[in-house]
Design an enzyme around this catalytic site. Sequence first.
Site, mmCIF file in Angstrom:
data_model
loop_
_atom_site.group_PDB
_atom_site.id
_atom_site.type_symbol
_atom_site.label_atom_id
_atom_site.label_comp_id
_atom_site.label_asym_id
_atom_site.label_seq_id
_atom_site.Cartn_x
_atom_site.Cartn_y
_atom_site.Cartn_z
ATOM 1 N N ARG A 111 -11.598 -42.447 -25.837
ATOM 2 C CA ARG A 111 -12.378 -41.589 -26.729
ATOM 3 C C ARG A 111 -13.391 -42.430 -27.494
ATOM 4 O O ARG A 111 -13.364 -43.674 -27.439
ATOM 5 C CB ARG A 111 -11.448 -40.887 -27.708
ATOM 6 C CG ARG A 111 -10.886 -41.795 -28.776
ATOM 7 C CD ARG A 111 -9.829 -41.088 -29.597
ATOM 8 N NE ARG A 111 -9.566 -41.736 -30.864
ATOM 9 C CZ ARG A 111 -8.476 -41.535 -31.597
ATOM 10 N NH1 ARG A 111 -7.544 -40.713 -31.169
ATOM 11 N NH2 ARG A 111 -8.317 -42.145 -32.754
ATOM 12 N N GLU B 271 -16.067 -44.619 -29.170
ATOM 13 C CA GLU B 271 -16.988 -45.649 -28.688
ATOM 14 C C GLU B 271 -16.273 -46.925 -28.241
ATOM 15 O O GLU B 271 -16.528 -47.441 -27.157
ATOM 16 C CB GLU B 271 -18.006 -45.975 -29.784
ATOM 17 C CG GLU B 271 -18.990 -47.045 -29.354
ATOM 18 C CD GLU B 271 -20.226 -47.119 -30.227
ATOM 19 O OE1 GLU B 271 -20.649 -46.072 -30.765
ATOM 20 O OE2 GLU B 271 -20.782 -48.219 -30.380
ATOM 21 N N ASP B 272 -15.368 -47.431 -29.082
ATOM 22 C CA ASP B 272 -14.773 -48.732 -28.754
ATOM 23 C C ASP B 272 -13.908 -48.650 -27.496
ATOM 24 O O ASP B 272 -14.115 -49.402 -26.541
ATOM 25 C CB ASP B 272 -13.936 -49.247 -29.934
ATOM 26 C CG ASP B 272 -13.394 -50.644 -29.660
ATOM 27 O OD1 ASP B 272 -14.194 -51.534 -29.333
ATOM 28 O OD2 ASP B 272 -12.168 -50.831 -29.733
ATOM 29 N N SER B 273 -12.970 -47.709 -27.464
ATOM 30 C CA SER B 273 -12.089 -47.630 -26.290
ATOM 31 C C SER B 273 -12.881 -47.168 -25.066
ATOM 32 O O SER B 273 -12.564 -47.541 -23.933
ATOM 33 C CB SER B 273 -10.909 -46.694 -26.557
ATOM 34 O OG SER B 273 -11.345 -45.401 -26.868
ATOM 35 N N GLN C 190 -6.307 -55.693 -30.408
ATOM 36 C CA GLN C 190 -7.351 -55.361 -29.439
ATOM 37 C C GLN C 190 -7.119 -56.053 -28.089
ATOM 38 O O GLN C 190 -7.424 -55.487 -27.045
ATOM 39 C CB GLN C 190 -8.722 -55.734 -30.002
ATOM 40 C CG GLN C 190 -9.128 -54.795 -31.136
ATOM 41 C CD GLN C 190 -10.515 -55.072 -31.652
ATOM 42 O OE1 GLN C 190 -10.897 -56.226 -31.798
ATOM 43 N NE2 GLN C 190 -11.267 -54.035 -31.956
ATOM 44 N N ASN D 3 -9.817 -43.990 -37.784
ATOM 45 C CA ASN D 3 -8.931 -45.127 -37.994
ATOM 46 C C ASN D 3 -9.363 -46.414 -37.304
ATOM 47 O O ASN D 3 -9.286 -47.480 -37.870
ATOM 48 C CB ASN D 3 -7.519 -44.766 -37.544
ATOM 49 C CG ASN D 3 -6.816 -43.939 -38.593
ATOM 50 O OD1 ASN D 3 -7.180 -44.021 -39.758
ATOM 51 N ND2 ASN D 3 -5.853 -43.157 -38.197
ATOM 52 N N TYR D 4 -9.809 -46.316 -36.070
ATOM 53 C CA TYR D 4 -9.968 -47.555 -35.303
ATOM 54 C C TYR D 4 -11.351 -47.740 -34.669
ATOM 55 O O TYR D 4 -11.640 -48.803 -34.148
ATOM 56 C CB TYR D 4 -8.915 -47.614 -34.187
ATOM 57 C CG TYR D 4 -7.556 -47.161 -34.640
ATOM 58 C CD1 TYR D 4 -6.880 -47.868 -35.631
ATOM 59 C CD2 TYR D 4 -6.964 -46.026 -34.111
ATOM 60 C CE1 TYR D 4 -5.644 -47.442 -36.086
ATOM 61 C CE2 TYR D 4 -5.721 -45.596 -34.562
ATOM 62 C CZ TYR D 4 -5.061 -46.304 -35.544
ATOM 63 O OH TYR D 4 -3.850 -45.884 -35.987
ATOM 64 N N GLY D 5 -12.186 -46.709 -34.679
ATOM 65 C CA GLY D 5 -13.453 -46.768 -33.963
ATOM 66 C C GLY D 5 -14.440 -47.742 -34.575
ATOM 67 O O GLY D 5 -14.792 -48.762 -33.978
ATOM 68 N N ASP D 6 -14.882 -47.433 -35.790
ATOM 69 C CA ASP D 6 -15.916 -48.259 -36.429
ATOM 70 C C ASP D 6 -15.432 -49.695 -36.610
ATOM 71 O O ASP D 6 -16.127 -50.650 -36.293
ATOM 72 C CB ASP D 6 -16.276 -47.706 -37.820
ATOM 73 C CG ASP D 6 -16.421 -46.213 -37.812
ATOM 74 O OD1 ASP D 6 -17.558 -45.741 -37.833
ATOM 75 O OD2 ASP D 6 -15.383 -45.520 -37.766
ATOM 76 N N TYR E 168 -8.693 -37.481 -28.249
ATOM 77 C CA TYR E 168 -8.471 -36.574 -29.371
ATOM 78 C C TYR E 168 -7.586 -35.434 -28.850
ATOM 79 O O TYR E 168 -7.192 -35.423 -27.687
ATOM 80 C CB TYR E 168 -9.810 -36.024 -29.874
ATOM 81 C CG TYR E 168 -10.813 -37.102 -30.229
ATOM 82 C CD1 TYR E 168 -10.610 -37.932 -31.326
ATOM 83 C CD2 TYR E 168 -11.967 -37.287 -29.463
ATOM 84 C CE1 TYR E 168 -11.529 -38.919 -31.645
ATOM 85 C CE2 TYR E 168 -12.890 -38.273 -29.779
ATOM 86 C CZ TYR E 168 -12.666 -39.092 -30.868
ATOM 87 O OH TYR E 168 -13.566 -40.063 -31.180
#
Lengths: 186, 392
Positions: B285, B287-289, B269, B19-22, B205
Amino acid sequence: MKTAHEIRPGNVIMLNGSPWVVQKTETTRSGRNAAIVKLKLKNVLIDSSTESTFKGEDKLEDIILERLECTYSYFADPMFVFMDSEYNQYDVEADNLGDAAAYIVDGMEDVCHVTFYEGKAISVELPITIAREVTYTEPSARGDTSGKVMKPATVSGGATLSVADFVKTGDMIEIDTRTNEFKKRV
Amino acid sequence: MTAGSENQHWDIFCAVVDNYGDIGVTWRLARQLAHEYQLSINLWVDDLHSFSHILPQLNPANPVQCFHGVEIRQWNTPLDIPFSPGRVIIEAFACDLPTNVLERLIEQHQSAGEKPPLWLNLEYLSAETWVDGCHALPSLQTSGLKKFFYFPGFTSKTGGLICEKELSSQRERWQSNPNHKMALFEQLGLSGIEQDDMLISIFSYETPALEALCELWQSSPQKIHALLPLGRALNSLSRWLPCTVEDLVSGQKIVHKNLTLHILPMTDQQDFDRLLWSCDVNIVRGEDSFLRAQWAAKPMIWHIYPQEDDYHLIKLEAFMQVYCDNLAPEITKIWSKLNLAFNIDDKKMVNTYWQKLNSVNKPLLKHAQEWPIHALNDADLASRLVQFVKNS
């Protein structure tokens, strides 16, 4: 066509109109299980080398050149000499063997494939599985017998790879030459 | 490369997998390139609905819209918005470019008077050593086109880490005044939090490790508030919830002795960053966070995206080695074992090392505060990327 993941040292691939012999492959994993394949390539026509990276599923045009089954005969610096079943000898530059050079040992009986381009032997492909003697590895550190704990080892020919912790110096091991991975002790 | 120049724009393609990573990573990058480098950016996204969760102003029904200087375009298959190649084209996280885009690039390559854009594959972040040797290598395509693999990373030989120029000073200003976090909690609809309570954000997760931690936290002498958005982590805590995960509402509080679970609303963000800055420990979890928690300069636990054959544990180990490079061995051991335990679902080990964390809290916090400067290696990803394009 082969995927980049299927490409092996010794294969010849066509890129931008030129044939390139694959000298070395390194497969790593990116995020979400995607494979990344790094190839060391040598241009067959102009004798220049480069490194290139591909997604594991990228399609590459492997070209079928004349190939002969040969066995290793001897080393005449800087050439590795291979021989076919009719005792014809073929010189292959050490550079063109890529990673395979580290698995070449005197007296080896592995049937290899020598690839030719315009009459010149340009690469050698080892069998998928070969057996080599471990010439050095540290003693088992943890007494692990599961095969999941790995440690570095050097095998005859000079190649280094990770082997299971239970492997000892002097053991014969099977190696997957596509990935340089230890398979089992034999 | 100037803004508005017709053929000098950059196109970034993003296929949303989770949902939010990429989209989180690509949106931050697109915004930073537009804001700090005045580049004209087209961000093509195949799932505007997911995108709208982190950019609430976005209308998923609108195929072209502009926010923060970035033109956001709906990426349908086949592509139904005209594509005009610019200076750079980025496929985020190895997503495959649309067929008609590729055909256009090949046309340009084969035409004497045209030069195709610089084509980059922006890869996943990894601390593994092989990244140094693969970053910026070309990928020779059978079509004759050349693509470059661009790897984010922690060393000067990699493409760097996404970090906005003003982020560090913004964070320091925020953390210097405790009223900021209290105002944020109020804005997020969270109640019952006192300034000295311990705050833990959880954006992981599913894992049984969370249950083990909740067991500990409820018996803590200090009040602990665990802040969780509606999402996967809550699936692991069904025993701790008064209703199904689907029936939870943001702002809801669930009290277990000294532990209060707070259900967070979705935030953009900027507020997510502020949330991380405001907590004492962040469990993150992907990459972004994961990266934003590092920039929060607070202790963290990384729940890494699981891979086949436990390969993610190799990536975790590589990061832990880099992160702990200058850290005392006893702190390294406690923090690394806690992260490992969390990732292998080992409840007992999580329990043991969380308790040990208390004894090293101060030096670990100091390390977390020093880490961003060390990690950035003098240059963030956007600046290295712009330089790479200039040099190409």
